[in-house]
Design a protein around this motif. Structure first.
Motif, mmCIF file in Angstrom:
data_model
loop_
_atom_site.group_PDB
_atom_site.id
_atom_site.type_symbol
_atom_site.label_atom_id
_atom_site.label_comp_id
_atom_site.label_asym_id
_atom_site.label_seq_id
_atom_site.Cartn_x
_atom_site.Cartn_y
_atom_site.Cartn_z
ATOM 1 N N GLY A 163 0.780 -1.239 0.000
ATOM 2 C CA GLY A 163 0.000 0.000 0.000
ATOM 3 C C GLY A 163 0.807 1.282 0.000
ATOM 4 O O GLY A 163 0.345 2.303 0.497
ATOM 5 N N VAL A 180 -2.730 5.619 11.445
ATOM 6 C CA VAL A 180 -1.734 4.884 10.669
ATOM 7 C C VAL A 180 -1.822 3.394 10.981
ATOM 8 O O VAL A 180 -1.720 2.540 10.101
ATOM 9 C CB VAL A 180 -0.325 5.436 10.979
ATOM 10 C CG1 VAL A 180 0.733 4.668 10.214
ATOM 11 C CG2 VAL A 180 -0.261 6.915 10.645
ATOM 12 N N GLN A 181 -2.064 3.094 12.262
ATOM 13 C CA GLN A 181 -2.208 1.702 12.701
ATOM 14 C C GLN A 181 -3.275 0.973 11.892
ATOM 15 O O GLN A 181 -3.078 -0.161 11.458
ATOM 16 C CB GLN A 181 -2.587 1.684 14.182
ATOM 17 C CG GLN A 181 -3.070 0.330 14.667
ATOM 18 C CD GLN A 181 -3.304 0.318 16.159
ATOM 19 O OE1 GLN A 181 -2.371 0.277 16.936
ATOM 20 N NE2 GLN A 181 -4.550 0.354 16.569
ATOM 21 N N ALA A 182 -4.414 1.637 11.681
ATOM 22 C CA ALA A 182 -5.516 1.007 10.961
ATOM 23 C C ALA A 182 -5.047 0.525 9.593
ATOM 24 O O ALA A 182 -5.393 -0.574 9.162
ATOM 25 C CB ALA A 182 -6.677 1.991 10.822
ATOM 26 N N GLY A 183 -4.229 1.342 8.912
ATOM 27 C CA GLY A 183 -3.722 0.964 7.602
ATOM 28 C C GLY A 183 -2.783 -0.227 7.654
ATOM 29 O O GLY A 183 -2.826 -1.111 6.791
ATOM 30 N N GLN A 230 -4.619 -3.392 8.185
ATOM 31 C CA GLN A 230 -5.266 -3.744 6.915
ATOM 32 C C GLN A 230 -4.281 -4.477 5.992
ATOM 33 O O GLN A 230 -4.635 -5.461 5.345
ATOM 34 C CB GLN A 230 -5.785 -2.457 6.243
ATOM 35 C CG GLN A 230 -6.550 -2.684 4.958
ATOM 36 C CD GLN A 230 -7.823 -3.494 5.179
ATOM 37 O OE1 GLN A 230 -8.596 -3.216 6.097
ATOM 38 N NE2 GLN A 230 -8.028 -4.517 4.368
ATOM 39 N N ASP A 264 -4.619 -8.210 4.476
ATOM 40 C CA ASP A 264 -4.485 -8.412 3.029
ATOM 41 C C ASP A 264 -3.486 -9.515 2.698
ATOM 42 O O ASP A 264 -3.714 -10.327 1.811
ATOM 43 C CB ASP A 264 -3.978 -7.134 2.364
ATOM 44 C CG ASP A 264 -5.119 -6.212 1.985
ATOM 45 O OD1 ASP A 264 -6.273 -6.556 2.328
ATOM 46 O OD2 ASP A 264 -4.858 -5.179 1.361
ATOM 47 N N ASP A 317 -9.431 -6.621 16.360
ATOM 48 C CA ASP A 317 -9.507 -6.227 14.957
ATOM 49 C C ASP A 317 -9.022 -7.314 14.000
ATOM 50 O O ASP A 317 -9.685 -7.606 13.015
ATOM 51 C CB ASP A 317 -8.683 -4.952 14.743
ATOM 52 C CG ASP A 317 -8.971 -4.310 13.398
ATOM 53 O OD1 ASP A 317 -10.136 -4.292 12.996
ATOM 54 O OD2 ASP A 317 -8.019 -3.837 12.758
ATOM 55 N N VAL A 318 -7.874 -7.934 14.278
ATOM 56 C CA VAL A 318 -7.279 -8.810 13.263
ATOM 57 C C VAL A 318 -7.178 -10.295 13.592
ATOM 58 O O VAL A 318 -7.059 -11.111 12.677
ATOM 59 C CB VAL A 318 -5.860 -8.350 12.841
ATOM 60 C CG1 VAL A 318 -5.909 -6.988 12.213
ATOM 61 C CG2 VAL A 318 -4.888 -8.394 13.991
#
Lengths: 354, 333
Positions: A153, A202-205, A208, A212, A233-234
């Motif tokens: 990303g 930034v953590q959220a990205g 993600q 991915d 979350d993950v």
């Protein structure tokens, strides 16, 4: 005492485990004496699974992670077994481990700046991994580096490949670290507090990107964190560590819906969650500190901080096993090492359906 | 009857470090006995605001009033009298406590610096009282900071900050370096002390979830400026500014069912440089809702729902944007 290891520790649907950790113990000899950091930890990682390992500082999370691919200093005494697709890694020659690291098992750490070389462009650093492990030519490695940067990303990757680490933001650097870690398509990615030094937006990205990687490449991920929000979350499954031992292990929804170990329950209610306690309520505290142990006693090491502890807890260590909580039996893959597990919460709509 | 002066007033506070515009026009008021949380990510300038208030750095421009008195232009000597009015607690207690001083001397130091004449016995009694108030035993006074745990050290910092009976406490990320369970006990302690003693507090943090217990008001800072201020309830339930919305959406909640139903809001990674902040709205380079006007025109603070937000999409009639409706696909690449 016994540690009951359930078969099917990793969800059987996902196939044979990629990584099998059995009775892993680690201790260090320091100036102040022996420190027992990890005590008979067992854990399977299934292919394509994201396992979260949670606990406070000093619980042995990082030491467990580092011992998987032999990253601990020589002062560490390691026993037990770590098998990567059947191959034993504990006590293996350094030359073998060197091939495993990067190619089969890759790591990312909390602080990307100190893990990157400040005088090489990110393209050179990612390329180096490919040149060493995959014997790629330099131009081919560079082209692959650009692909990897876009995979994680990074916008305009073909320009960013020539940047030096200081020209990137913290989040971008962590993405570069991830690109480097997955360059050789490792089976297992160990992420040790990968977002702790980053801001939440930034953590959220970054989380993600990890999701991915699992979805696109099927990478198995062991994520180590102190943040239950990150786990929620993950992670597919969660391992809770306390003072070197696994005290609870469960599917993520089971763990949060019904924590069995008192330490897990304490951690959950001590974590501020927006909207959960709005305004007047206080955060629940866990009195006392994580002990530093010179040896592992035959007792529950959480007993001194536990509201439910009695003499049994102080005289024998509870095994990690499926525990009943007054009627309702926990899910078969929900294990806890506790003599007096938390009772089931009152409102559990799924379980009232008799 | 004249209205009571605010515990703290900032008027157009500016702090430039050479070309770096760390704080660029911040106005804020904290009434007596109230808690305002100043929330922002790293590089937002939130800590610099705190440092300006206690004059650890000299503001470039603007006014700082403590209890109604302009302290911006006081000389060092005049300032000393006001020092007892305001105290600060820092993030890292290991770095902010002198390792060579006994805890008792650390806690008593503000008394010594105030120039107040006080007998040794009185001083020891006050130190003991203060340690008791933060939940430490009196004999901790004869220990050194390194003999204490992180949570205990932060309690010592709080005792030192409160011994001069300040009307205003600046708490700069006081729990960020602590483990979850310890963090909870320090947050509870601060909330109890604030309620019992009634000092006003500027609570500086990057963690919105940590302020829900403490704050009456929340001010959200981005790249040197305030983008939104409002009551705690307002900010948590009806945030107006896209950045506030993104911050709330990005903080994961410790509940896998809820967390996985939430719609992610992804901002680009790069906080722009404070050397050369974007024209117009500073958040526009990361804002999923930005449009032409955002680049050309600086948004004014608009009153909305009892608070204020600086965004072109916020209207005084309560119209507010919703960042979750934006198309995030290109940010994800």
């Amino acid at each position: 005492m016994t540690t009951v290891e359930s078969p099917g520790a990793a969800s059987s649907v996902l196939g044979a485990p990629v990584l099998e950790i059995r009775d892993l113990s680690v201790s260090f000899t320091t100036e102040g004496g022996t420190v027992s950091a990890v005590d008979r930890v067992s854990l399977d990682l299934a292919p394509g699974e994201i396992v979260g390992m949670v606990g406070e500082s000093g619980c042995g999370k990082s030491v467990t992670a580092m011992s998987i691919a032999g990253l601990l200093p020589s002062s560490a005494r390691i026993s037990g077994s770590v098998r990567l697709r059947g191959t034993e890694l504990v006590g293996t020659r350094e030359s073998v481990l060197r091939r495993v690291r990067g190619k089969e098992i890759a790591y990312i750490f909390q602080e990307p700046m100190t893990s990157l070389n400040p005088v090489l462009t990110v393209g050179r650093q990612i390329g180096e991994v490919l040149q060493v492990h995959e014997r790629m030519s330099r131009p081919a490695a560079r082209a692959r580096a650009v692909e990897l940067l876009s995979l994680v990303g990074i916008p305009s990757a073909s320009k960013r490949v020539d940047n030096y680490p200081h020209q990137l933001s913290g989040g971008m650097r962590q993405r570069v670290m991830i690109a480097m870690a997955v360059a050789c398509g490792p089976k297992v990615l160990v992420a040790d507090e990968p977002t702790t030094a980053l801001d939440v937006t930034v953590q959220a990205g970054i989380l993600q990107v990890l999701r991915d990687l699992r979805d696109r490449l099927g990478t198995t991920i062991l994520i180590i964190t102190h943040d239950l929000g990150v786990i929620a979350d993950v992670a597919d499954r969660v391992v809770v560590m306390y003072a070197g031992r696994v005290v609870e292990r469960a599917q993520v929804t089971d763990l949060f819906a019904h924590p069995l170990h008192r330490y897990t329950a304490g951690l959950l209610s001590a974590s501020p969650t927006p909207g959960k306690h709005a305004g007047t309520a206080r955060l629940q505290e866990i009195p006392g500190l994580v002990p530093v142990l010179s040896s592992q006693p035959d007792a529950c090491t959480f007993a001194d901080r536990c509201p439910a502890a009695d003499s049994q807890c102080r005289e024998s260590a509870p095994p990690l096993e499926v525990v009943g909580t007054g009627g309702a039996l926990a899910a078969k893959d929900h294990l806890a090492a506790c003599w007096h597990p938390c009772p089931a919460p009152r409102t559990q709509p799924q379980e009232t359906d008799l | 009857m004249t209205p009571q002066p605010n515990a703290l007033e900032l008027e157009d506070l500016v702090m430039h470090f050479g070309p770096v515009r760390a704080v660029d026009g911040v106005s804020l008021a904290i009434p007596k006995g109230r808690v305002t949380a100043l929330v922002g990510e790293s590089g937002s300038g939130k800590s610099t605001v705190g440092r300006c208030v206690v004059r650890l750095v000299e503001p470039t421009a603007g006014v700082v009033r403590i209890g109604g008195t302009d302290v911006t232009h006081l000389s060092r000597r005049q300032l000393r009298r006001h020092r007892s009015e305001v105290s600060i607690v820092f993030q890292d207690p290991a770095g902010s406590l002198d390792p060579r001083m006994l805890v008792g001397d650390v806690v008593a130091e503000p008394l010594r610096l105030s120039g107040e004449r006080i007998s040794r016995r009185d001083r020891e009694a006050r130190v003991a009282t203060e340690l008791g108030r933060v939940g430490l035993r009196a004999e901790v006074a004869r220990r050194y900071p390194h003999e204490l745990s992180g949570g205990q050290r932060q309690r010592v910092s709080i005792a030192r900050a409160l011994i001069s009976e300040p009307t205003l406490l600046i708490a700069d990320e006081p729990t960020s370096a602590l483990d979850v369970s310890v963090q909870a006990s320090v947050l509870n302690l601060l909330a109890d002390l604030q309620r019992d003693i009634g000092f006003a507090c500027l609570f500086i943090t990057h963690d919105l979830s940590a302020v829900e217990y403490l704050a009456d008001e929340i001010a959200v800072m981005y790249l040197g400026q305030l983008v939104e201020t409002g009551s705690r309830e307002q900010i948590f339930t009806r945030p107006a500014h896209p950045y506030t919305q993104a911050l709330l959406a990005a903080a994961p909640v410790a509940d896998p069912v809820r967390q996985r139903q939430r719609q992610p809001v992804l901002l680009g990674d790069d906080l722009p440089s404070a050397l050369d902040p974007p024209s117009g709205c500073r958040f526009r380079t990361r804002c999923p809702l930005a449009f032409d006007r955002c680049a050309t025109e600086v948004p004014a603070q608009v009153e909305v729902g009892g608070g204020k937000a600086a965004c072109h999409l916020v209207q005084p009639d309560g119209t507010r944007p919703d960042v979750r409706t934006a198309d995030n696909s290109e940010v994800l690449s």
